[in-house]
Design an enzyme around this catalytic site. Structure first.
Site, PDB file in Angstrom:
ATOM      1  N   HIS A 125     -47.140   0.355   9.274  1.00 40.51           N
ATOM      2  CA  HIS A 125     -47.770   1.673   9.309  1.00 40.51           C
ATOM      3  C   HIS A 125     -47.477   2.376  10.630  1.00 40.51           C
ATOM      4  O   HIS A 125     -47.504   1.723  11.673  1.00 40.51           O
ATOM      5  CB  HIS A 125     -49.282   1.497   9.138  1.00 40.51           C
ATOM      6  CG  HIS A 125     -50.025   2.790   9.048  1.00 40.51           C
ATOM      7  ND1 HIS A 125     -49.910   3.634   7.957  1.00 40.51           N
ATOM      8  CD2 HIS A 125     -50.878   3.391   9.912  1.00 40.51           C
ATOM      9  CE1 HIS A 125     -50.674   4.706   8.157  1.00 40.51           C
ATOM     10  NE2 HIS A 125     -51.264   4.583   9.345  1.00 40.51           N
ATOM     11  N   GLY A 158     -15.785  12.648 -12.344  1.00 45.80           N
ATOM     12  CA  GLY A 158     -15.664  11.218 -12.582  1.00 45.80           C
ATOM     13  C   GLY A 158     -14.342  10.685 -12.075  1.00 45.80           C
ATOM     14  O   GLY A 158     -13.473  11.441 -11.623  1.00 45.80           O
ATOM     15  N   CYS A 166     -12.343   3.896   0.099  1.00 53.96           N
ATOM     16  CA  CYS A 166     -13.582   3.856   0.875  1.00 53.96           C
ATOM     17  C   CYS A 166     -13.368   4.341   2.302  1.00 53.96           C
ATOM     18  O   CYS A 166     -14.081   5.206   2.792  1.00 53.96           O
ATOM     19  CB  CYS A 166     -14.140   2.432   0.867  1.00 53.96           C
ATOM     20  SG  CYS A 166     -15.621   2.265   1.868  1.00 53.96           S
ATOM     21  N   GLU A 213       0.859  -1.180   0.000  1.00 51.96           N
ATOM     22  CA  GLU A 213       0.000   0.000   0.000  1.00 51.96           C
ATOM     23  C   GLU A 213       0.898   1.233   0.000  1.00 51.96           C
ATOM     24  O   GLU A 213       1.759   1.380   0.859  1.00 51.96           O
ATOM     25  CB  GLU A 213      -0.925  -0.004   1.217  1.00 51.96           C
ATOM     26  CG  GLU A 213      -1.754   1.268   1.383  1.00 51.96           C
ATOM     27  CD  GLU A 213      -2.554   1.663   0.153  1.00 51.96           C
ATOM     28  OE1 GLU A 213      -3.341   0.852  -0.343  1.00 51.96           O
ATOM     29  OE2 GLU A 213      -2.351   2.803  -0.344  1.00 51.96           O
ATOM     30  N   GLU A 218     -44.030   1.751   3.502  1.00 52.01           N
ATOM     31  CA  GLU A 218     -45.264   0.989   3.270  1.00 52.01           C
ATOM     32  C   GLU A 218     -45.817   1.252   1.867  1.00 52.01           C
ATOM     33  O   GLU A 218     -46.537   0.424   1.313  1.00 52.01           O
ATOM     34  CB  GLU A 218     -46.316   1.279   4.335  1.00 52.01           C
ATOM     35  CG  GLU A 218     -46.893   2.682   4.320  1.00 52.01           C
ATOM     36  CD  GLU A 218     -47.921   2.897   5.443  1.00 52.01           C
ATOM     37  OE1 GLU A 218     -48.881   2.118   5.524  1.00 52.01           O
ATOM     38  OE2 GLU A 218     -47.752   3.845   6.237  1.00 52.01           O
ATOM     39  N   LYS A 240     -17.068  10.431   3.906  1.00 52.35           N
ATOM     40  CA  LYS A 240     -18.171  11.154   3.268  1.00 52.35           C
ATOM     41  C   LYS A 240     -19.464  11.009   4.067  1.00 52.35           C
ATOM     42  O   LYS A 240     -20.151  11.982   4.325  1.00 52.35           O
ATOM     43  CB  LYS A 240     -18.374  10.612   1.856  1.00 52.35           C
ATOM     44  CG  LYS A 240     -19.585  11.187   1.176  1.00 52.35           C
ATOM     45  CD  LYS A 240     -20.032  10.325   0.034  1.00 52.35           C
ATOM     46  CE  LYS A 240     -20.748   9.077   0.500  1.00 52.35           C
ATOM     47  NZ  LYS A 240     -21.006   8.145  -0.609  1.00 52.35           N
ATOM     48  N   TYR A 259      -8.132  -2.209  10.159  1.00 49.61           N
ATOM     49  CA  TYR A 259      -7.817  -2.909   8.901  1.00 49.61           C
ATOM     50  C   TYR A 259      -6.414  -3.516   8.964  1.00 49.61           C
ATOM     51  O   TYR A 259      -6.194  -4.647   8.552  1.00 49.61           O
ATOM     52  CB  TYR A 259      -7.918  -1.938   7.714  1.00 49.61           C
ATOM     53  CG  TYR A 259      -9.305  -1.873   7.132  1.00 49.61           C
ATOM     54  CD1 TYR A 259     -10.343  -1.265   7.830  1.00 49.61           C
ATOM     55  CD2 TYR A 259      -9.593  -2.434   5.895  1.00 49.61           C
ATOM     56  CE1 TYR A 259     -11.618  -1.203   7.309  1.00 49.61           C
ATOM     57  CE2 TYR A 259     -10.868  -2.384   5.370  1.00 49.61           C
ATOM     58  CZ  TYR A 259     -11.877  -1.766   6.080  1.00 49.61           C
ATOM     59  OH  TYR A 259     -13.151  -1.722   5.564  1.00 49.61           O
ATOM     60  N   CYS A 307     -16.344   6.508   0.916  1.00 46.42           N
ATOM     61  CA  CYS A 307     -17.626   6.230   1.563  1.00 46.42           C
ATOM     62  C   CYS A 307     -17.701   6.661   3.029  1.00 46.42           C
ATOM     63  O   CYS A 307     -18.643   7.343   3.437  1.00 46.42           O
ATOM     64  CB  CYS A 307     -17.930   4.728   1.524  1.00 46.42           C
ATOM     65  SG  CYS A 307     -17.167   3.783   0.212  1.00 46.42           S
ATOM     66  N   TYR A 330     -22.675  11.072  -8.729  1.00 49.25           N
ATOM     67  CA  TYR A 330     -23.116  11.002  -7.339  1.00 49.25           C
ATOM     68  C   TYR A 330     -22.149  11.698  -6.392  1.00 49.25           C
ATOM     69  O   TYR A 330     -22.579  12.285  -5.390  1.00 49.25           O
ATOM     70  CB  TYR A 330     -23.414   9.552  -6.919  1.00 49.25           C
ATOM     71  CG  TYR A 330     -22.218   8.697  -6.553  1.00 49.25           C
ATOM     72  CD1 TYR A 330     -21.822   8.575  -5.231  1.00 49.25           C
ATOM     73  CD2 TYR A 330     -21.493   7.999  -7.515  1.00 49.25           C
ATOM     74  CE1 TYR A 330     -20.744   7.783  -4.877  1.00 49.25           C
ATOM     75  CE2 TYR A 330     -20.428   7.206  -7.177  1.00 49.25           C
ATOM     76  CZ  TYR A 330     -20.047   7.093  -5.861  1.00 49.25           C
ATOM     77  OH  TYR A 330     -18.970   6.311  -5.523  1.00 49.25           O
ATOM     78  N   GLU A 337     -23.412  14.579  -3.959  1.00 49.37           N
ATOM     79  CA  GLU A 337     -23.296  14.397  -2.499  1.00 49.37           C
ATOM     80  C   GLU A 337     -22.542  15.561  -1.856  1.00 49.37           C
ATOM     81  O   GLU A 337     -22.964  16.091  -0.824  1.00 49.37           O
ATOM     82  CB  GLU A 337     -22.587  13.073  -2.185  1.00 49.37           C
ATOM     83  CG  GLU A 337     -23.475  11.867  -2.469  1.00 49.37           C
ATOM     84  CD  GLU A 337     -22.778  10.532  -2.270  1.00 49.37           C
ATOM     85  OE1 GLU A 337     -23.465   9.537  -2.042  1.00 49.37           O
ATOM     86  OE2 GLU A 337     -21.525  10.456  -2.358  1.00 49.37           O
TER      87      GLU A 337
END
Ligand SMILES: Cc1cc2nc3c(=O)[nH]c(=O)nc-3n(C[C@H](O)[C@H](O)[C@H](O)COP(=O)(O)OP(=O)(O)OC[C@H]3O[C@@H](n4cnc5c(N)ncnc54)[C@H](O)[C@@H]3O)c2cc1C
Length: 466
Positions: free
Chosen positions: A442, A268, A47, A39, A447, A55, A103, A52, A184, A188
């Site tokens: 309900h 993008g 993420c 890494e 519903e 965010k 992680y 994710c 998105y 967001e």
């Protein structure tokens, strides 16, 4: 982290400790493989570190402003609320550091060796670690390098624009921000900054934001965003950015100039394959970009596999994780596994939120002989006292030949949670009759999914009657 490695064999070398790479490494190690993972930035990948998770934390923060405003209708007196961006960012960073630790420790517990370095492919069975210069010989290589923000076409002053990566670390909340993009991530962030109190202008080159989503969803969300004060400018792009003192001036296609504290580009993402050695290893790329793979995520080089965003299939965390798991089971667990990419539920954490699974109305009407659409919009119960004008949208797309539910589209509070659950029913092949037979809960918004009785639009019915 270990940085010194001898040029010894491992069974599997994973490039990239993001969503897919971490899962693949852990599962392969669990199957008995000797695994090394490289890494170059931080463990957890996009993420966890700049996607994710951070965010969603910012999304939660941004929604409090609405809650404070709505509380009065329920009898609460809330003193004028003050927001402190540095507190939010510091708390978010603390949580991300904690998750990164989790992680790392999960990898270590599984017996995976972690190397903090950029890794490049030399050939079908050799990796070069750039920090130490060491070469690692490996039985298999897994490319899990994810994606990177697409810079767009170069324009004068492009260097002044920030990406989503930078947005997580701004020293101060911008009072005014121009965001270019209609996907998105752009939507967001527009809602996050707006909810936190910034004046937001969203600039998108197409005719409407959120391309790929159902057309009703696109227009509903856009109208809701505009109602909350976000200016959505379509059919235009930013053609230049000029820095003036601490402010920026964005010029749009039509010549309009907008002054703001920040200009953000979220136009993008692209697969992260630059300078990775894939050409020299003979790995083929796909026509849509990204590394070309078969159903088992195997590349054109038999010992090299690729998963996640770098393959540009469905660029979502759960998909990358599934692909990583399936790869490890296939290659090291003796259990060949293919990931099913159909009917993947997805959410957009805009304000209001979107949940979607399956076909849009346009896709279904093109692909299927007979289609019934059930659509409703309504004011949620909470809004009656809160005074908010927001409306919920729910839409079912039904294959009228088989009665199967082939698409569900929801806009409203909790849409992400709702779509996860109805996604199970869609995946199982639920019919409209199954939804009708399900008792409503309900009073809820959900519903409506089981109480819509009359189609609002029908396609292909004349042909069916012949
Ligand atoms: C702002 C934003 C919000 C998002 N929100 C969501 C969401 O709400 N829900 C959702 O499902 N998905 C979301 N995504 C998408 C999600 O983050 C990705 O689909 C997912 O992270 C892909 O996982 P991956 O394993 O393919 O790659 P990544 O998680 O990107 O991991 C790749 C890793 O490889 C490392 N790397 C790259 N090249 C090398 C190299 N040569 N050597 C060593 N290391 C290398 C990188 O540093 C990175 O850590 C979001 C993305 C962004 C940018």
């Amino acid at each position: 982290m270990t940085t010194s490695v001898s040029a010894n064999d491992v069974d599997l070398f994973v490039i990239g400790a993001g969503s897919g790479g971490v899962r693949a490494a852990r599962i392969a190690a669990g199957h008995g493989a000797r695994v090394m993972i490289a890494e170059e930035y931080r463990i957890g990948g996009t993420c966890v570190i700049r996607g994710c998770v951070p965010k969603k934390l910012l999304v939660y923060a941004s929604r409090f402003s609405h809650d404070f405003a709505e509380a009065a209708g329920f009898g609460w007196t809330v003193p004028p609320a003050r927001f402190d961006w540095p507190t939010l960012i510091a708390n978010k960073d603390k949580e991300i550091a904690r998750l990164e630790g989790v992680y790392r420790s999960n990898l270590e517990k599984a017996g995976v060796e972690i190397v903090k370095t950029r890794a490049v492919i030399e050939d079908a069975n050799n990796i070069r670690l750039l920090t130490s210069g060491a070469r690692v010989r490996c039985g298999h290589i897994l490319v899990a390098t994810g994606g990177v923000p697409f810079a767009g076409h170069p324009i004068p002053g492009f260097e002044h624009a920030i990406s989503s990566n930078d947005a997580f670390h701004l020293p101060a909340l911008p009072g005014e921000i121009v965001i270019q993009g209609g996907g998105y991530i752009a939507v967001e962030f527009a809602c996050i900054f707006s909810g936190l109190g910034a004046r937001v202008k969203l600039v998108y080159r197409g005719e409407n934001i959120l391309r790929g989503f159902d057309d009703d969803v696109r227009s509903h969300v856009r109208a809701e965003m505009e109602m909350r004060g976000i200016e959505v400018i379509v059919g235009q792009v930013v053609t230049a950015i000029e820095k003036r003192d601490a402010r920026y001036i964005a010029t749009l296609t039509g010549g309009r100039k907008i002054e703001a504290d920040r200009v953000m580009f979220a136009v993008g993402r692209k697969p992260n394959i630059a300078n990775l050695g894939i050409e020299q290893a003979g790995i083929r790329t796909a026509p849509l970009g990204g590394i070309a793979v078969d159903a088992y995520s195997r590349t054109s080089v038999p010992s090299i596999y690729a998963i996640g965003d770098v393959t540009n299939r469905i660029n979502l965390t759960p998909v990358a994780i599934r692909e990583g798991h399936a790869f490890a089971d296939t290659v090291f667990g003796g259990r060949p596994a293919i990931v099913d990419h159909a009917n993947v539920p997805t959410a957009v954490f805009s304000e209001p939120e979107i949940g979607a699974v399956g076909l849009t109305e346009a896709q279904a009407s093109e692909r299927l002989a007979r289609v019934d659409i059930y659509r409703t919009t309504f004011r949620p119960l909470k809004a009656t006292l809160s005074g908010r004008h927001s409306r919920v949208l729910m839409k079912l797309v039904i294959d009228a030949t088989t009665d199967r539910v082939v698409g569900v589209h929801i806009v409203g509070e909790g849409a992400g949670e709702m779509i996860q659950l109805i996604g199970i029913a869609v995946k199982m092949g639920a019919t409209k009759a199954d939804l009708d037979a399900t008792m409503a809960v309900h009073p809820t918004a959900a519903e409506e999914l089981v109480t819509m009785r009359q189609p609002t639009v029908r396609y292909g019915q004349e042909e069916a009657g012949k």
